[in-house]
Design a protein around this motif. Structure first.
Motif, PDB file in Angstrom:
ATOM      1  N   GLY A  29       0.834  -1.192   0.000  1.00  0.00           N
ATOM      2  CA  GLY A  29       0.000   0.000   0.000  1.00  0.00           C
ATOM      3  C   GLY A  29       0.871   1.245   0.000  1.00  0.00           C
ATOM      4  N   ARG A  30       0.205   2.340  -0.204  1.00  0.00           N
ATOM      5  CA  ARG A  30       0.892   3.624  -0.306  1.00  0.00           C
ATOM      6  C   ARG A  30       1.611   3.950   1.006  1.00  0.00           C
ATOM      7  NH1 ARG A  30      -0.781   7.397  -4.198  1.00  0.00           N
ATOM      8  NH2 ARG A  30      -2.765   6.353  -4.479  1.00  0.00           N
ATOM      9  N   SER A  31       2.820   4.469   0.890  1.00  0.00           N
ATOM     10  CA  SER A  31       3.526   4.895   2.096  1.00  0.00           C
ATOM     11  C   SER A  31       3.575   6.427   2.086  1.00  0.00           C
ATOM     12  CB  SER A  31       4.936   4.300   2.161  1.00  0.00           C
ATOM     13  OG  SER A  31       5.690   4.674   1.039  1.00  0.00           O
ATOM     14  N   ALA A  32       2.589   6.979   2.710  1.00  0.00           N
ATOM     15  CA  ALA A  32       2.478   8.443   2.765  1.00  0.00           C
ATOM     16  C   ALA A  32       1.966   8.830   4.146  1.00  0.00           C
ATOM     17  CB  ALA A  32       1.509   8.934   1.684  1.00  0.00           C
ATOM     18  N   SER A  33       2.285  10.020   4.554  1.00  0.00           N
ATOM     19  CA  SER A  33       1.752  10.477   5.835  1.00  0.00           C
ATOM     20  C   SER A  33       0.301  10.905   5.613  1.00  0.00           C
ATOM     21  CB  SER A  33       2.592  11.628   6.373  1.00  0.00           C
ATOM     22  OG  SER A  33       2.608  12.693   5.446  1.00  0.00           O
ATOM     23  N   GLY A  34      -0.476  10.788   6.640  1.00  0.00           N
ATOM     24  CA  GLY A  34      -1.868  11.226   6.544  1.00  0.00           C
ATOM     25  C   GLY A  34      -2.827  10.092   6.260  1.00  0.00           C
ATOM     26  N   PRO A  35      -4.031  10.428   5.821  1.00  0.00           N
ATOM     27  CA  PRO A  35      -5.102   9.436   5.668  1.00  0.00           C
ATOM     28  C   PRO A  35      -4.867   8.438   4.526  1.00  0.00           C
ATOM     29  CG  PRO A  35      -5.825  11.583   4.867  1.00  0.00           C
ATOM     30  CD  PRO A  35      -4.495  11.782   5.509  1.00  0.00           C
ATOM     31  N   ARG A  36      -3.973   8.736   3.588  1.00  0.00           N
ATOM     32  CA  ARG A  36      -3.749   7.827   2.462  1.00  0.00           C
ATOM     33  C   ARG A  36      -2.651   6.791   2.762  1.00  0.00           C
ATOM     34  NH1 ARG A  36      -3.935  10.568  -3.222  1.00  0.00           N
ATOM     35  NH2 ARG A  36      -4.703   8.503  -3.691  1.00  0.00           N
ATOM     36  N   ASN A  37      -2.083   6.855   3.974  1.00  0.00           N
ATOM     37  CA  ASN A  37      -1.047   5.884   4.353  1.00  0.00           C
ATOM     38  C   ASN A  37      -1.629   4.471   4.315  1.00  0.00           C
ATOM     39  OD1 ASN A  37       1.525   5.102   5.218  1.00  0.00           O
ATOM     40  ND2 ASN A  37       0.819   4.974   7.332  1.00  0.00           N
ATOM     41  N   ARG A  38      -0.910   3.561   3.712  1.00  0.00           N
ATOM     42  CA  ARG A  38      -1.293   2.154   3.549  1.00  0.00           C
ATOM     43  C   ARG A  38      -2.521   1.959   2.649  1.00  0.00           C
ATOM     44  NH1 ARG A  38       3.336   0.252   4.315  1.00  0.00           N
ATOM     45  NH2 ARG A  38       4.093   0.170   6.414  1.00  0.00           N
ATOM     46  N   GLU A  39      -2.900   2.973   1.929  1.00  0.00           N
ATOM     47  CA  GLU A  39      -4.007   2.856   0.984  1.00  0.00           C
ATOM     48  C   GLU A  39      -3.524   2.040  -0.221  1.00  0.00           C
ATOM     49  OE1 GLU A  39      -6.712   6.313  -0.382  1.00  0.00           O
ATOM     50  OE2 GLU A  39      -5.115   6.200  -1.876  1.00  0.00           O
ATOM     51  N   TRP A  40      -4.325   1.068  -0.632  1.00  0.00           N
ATOM     52  CA  TRP A  40      -3.964   0.237  -1.774  1.00  0.00           C
ATOM     53  C   TRP A  40      -4.142   1.019  -3.055  1.00  0.00           C
ATOM     54  CZ3 TRP A  40      -1.216  -3.746  -0.658  1.00  0.00           C
ATOM     55  CH2 TRP A  40      -1.379  -4.361   0.579  1.00  0.00           C
ATOM     56  N   LEU A  41      -3.248   0.806  -3.988  1.00  0.00           N
ATOM     57  CA  LEU A  41      -3.317   1.506  -5.272  1.00  0.00           C
ATOM     58  C   LEU A  41      -4.453   0.941  -6.116  1.00  0.00           C
ATOM     59  CD1 LEU A  41       0.486   1.588  -6.218  1.00  0.00           C
ATOM     60  CD2 LEU A  41      -0.838   3.329  -5.030  1.00  0.00           C
ATOM     61  N   ASN A  42      -5.192   1.844  -6.756  1.00  0.00           N
ATOM     62  CA  ASN A  42      -6.261   1.423  -7.664  1.00  0.00           C
ATOM     63  C   ASN A  42      -5.741   1.204  -9.074  1.00  0.00           C
ATOM     64  OD1 ASN A  42      -8.290   1.545  -5.728  1.00  0.00           O
ATOM     65  ND2 ASN A  42      -8.516   3.756  -6.002  1.00  0.00           N
ATOM     66  N   ARG A  43      -4.660   1.882  -9.393  1.00  0.00           N
ATOM     67  CA  ARG A  43      -4.092   1.794 -10.735  1.00  0.00           C
ATOM     68  C   ARG A  43      -2.577   1.778 -10.661  1.00  0.00           C
ATOM     69  NH1 ARG A  43      -7.040   6.789 -13.503  1.00  0.00           N
ATOM     70  NH2 ARG A  43      -7.768   7.242 -11.434  1.00  0.00           N
ATOM     71  N   VAL A  44      -2.001   1.265 -11.729  1.00  0.00           N
ATOM     72  CA  VAL A  44      -0.559   1.283 -11.890  1.00  0.00           C
ATOM     73  C   VAL A  44      -0.295   1.515 -13.376  1.00  0.00           C
ATOM     74  CG1 VAL A  44      -0.352  -1.221 -12.188  1.00  0.00           C
ATOM     75  CG2 VAL A  44       1.592   0.079 -11.337  1.00  0.00           C
ATOM     76  N   LYS A  45       0.793   2.172 -13.677  1.00  0.00           N
ATOM     77  CA  LYS A  45       1.124   2.415 -15.081  1.00  0.00           C
ATOM     78  C   LYS A  45       1.273   1.089 -15.821  1.00  0.00           C
ATOM     79  CE  LYS A  45       3.748   6.682 -14.421  1.00  0.00           C
ATOM     80  NZ  LYS A  45       5.096   7.272 -14.523  1.00  0.00           N
ATOM     81  N   ARG A  46       0.780   1.056 -17.060  1.00  0.00           N
ATOM     82  CA  ARG A  46       0.858  -0.159 -17.870  1.00  0.00           C
ATOM     83  C   ARG A  46       2.310  -0.620 -18.012  1.00  0.00           C
ATOM     84  NH1 ARG A  46      -2.277  -2.729 -21.699  1.00  0.00           N
ATOM     85  NH2 ARG A  46      -3.809  -1.056 -21.613  1.00  0.00           N
ATOM     86  N   GLU A  47       3.224   0.296 -18.273  1.00  0.00           N
ATOM     87  CA  GLU A  47       4.628  -0.046 -18.461  1.00  0.00           C
ATOM     88  C   GLU A  47       5.204  -0.682 -17.186  1.00  0.00           C
ATOM     89  OE1 GLU A  47       8.974   1.953 -19.444  1.00  0.00           O
ATOM     90  OE2 GLU A  47       7.202   3.238 -19.447  1.00  0.00           O
ATOM     91  N   THR A  48       4.858  -0.121 -16.030  1.00  0.00           N
ATOM     92  CA  THR A  48       5.337  -0.668 -14.754  1.00  0.00           C
ATOM     93  C   THR A  48       4.794  -2.075 -14.556  1.00  0.00           C
ATOM     94  OG1 THR A  48       5.449   1.546 -13.799  1.00  0.00           O
ATOM     95  CG2 THR A  48       5.379  -0.301 -12.254  1.00  0.00           C
ATOM     96  N   ALA A  49       3.495  -2.245 -14.800  1.00  0.00           N
ATOM     97  CA  ALA A  49       2.874  -3.563 -14.637  1.00  0.00           C
ATOM     98  C   ALA A  49       3.506  -4.584 -15.579  1.00  0.00           C
ATOM     99  CB  ALA A  49       1.378  -3.475 -14.890  1.00  0.00           C
ATOM    100  N   GLU A  50       3.725  -4.212 -16.836  1.00  0.00           N
ATOM    101  CA  GLU A  50       4.306  -5.134 -17.812  1.00  0.00           C
ATOM    102  C   GLU A  50       5.724  -5.532 -17.431  1.00  0.00           C
ATOM    103  OE1 GLU A  50       3.785  -3.013 -21.498  1.00  0.00           O
ATOM    104  OE2 GLU A  50       1.726  -3.757 -21.756  1.00  0.00           O
TER     105      GLU A  50
END
Length: 181
Positions: A29-50
């Motif tokens: 999950g996302r490593s950020a301070s605040g409410p989005r910490n540990r939030e799972w990503l909904n999308r990823v770049k196609r190139e990264t996924a491939e």
């Protein structure tokens, strides 16, 4: 699948040619301070996924110090001893002391570099007769085979898959190594 094979997120990122943050965020999950910490990503770049999906687990991809199950490594050493290679000759070929080989045979895990070293040595020696020019060599062969028989160690050809088989192929008595070859 990559994590189950022993690859860490940093190694996966390196092999895929993507940033560590991208792989870490996908796994944890996302490593950020605040409410989005540990939030799972909904999308990823196609190139990264491939790029990540193009990485397949293989022993040669593991970092040298990565711990892996020792079963296949143990069986390879044992099969060579059953063939007549003494532990001291095997240790010498590996650049180790014989005590280190004996200690490794008692561990449930080995480093990936050890697994690869033993695999390469096994591939080289499994069908090569050990040196027998001297009386001492012939005695070492006899002692090695006796040790293997006493411990129920199977020769190389007893295994369909030396890494995963539960029992050696064709053995009716686990101590009857000689009859398999």
């Amino acid at each position: 699948m990559l994590r189950d094979s022993g690859l860490g997120y940093a190694r996966i990122a390196e092999l895929a040619g993507v940033g560590q943050t991208a792989v870490r965020n996908l796994l944890y999950g996302r490593s950020a301070s605040g409410p989005r910490n540990r939030e799972w990503l909904n999308r990823v770049k196609r190139e990264t996924a491939e790029r990540i999906m193009a990485v397949w687990p293989a022993p040669e991809l593991l970092a040298d110090a990565q711990l892996v199950p020792a079963l296949g490594t143990h069986r390879r050493i044992q099969a060579l001893v059953a063939h007549g290679w003494s532990m001291s000759k095997l240790a010498q070929k590996m650049g180790w002391e014989v005590q280190n080989v004996s200690a490794m045979l008692r561990r449930s895990q080995v480093e990936a570099r050890t697994m690869r070293k033993v695999s390469a040595m096994f591939d080289e020696l499994w069908n090569v007769a050990p040196p027998s020019a001297t009386r001492a060599d012939r005695g070492a062969i006899t002692r090695a085979r006796g040790h293997a028989k006493a411990h129920g160690w199977a020769p190389a050809l007893a295994w369909d898959d030396i890494d995963t088989d539960t029992e050696p192929e064709g053995l009716t008595d686990s101590t009857d190594v000689k009859n398999v070859a």
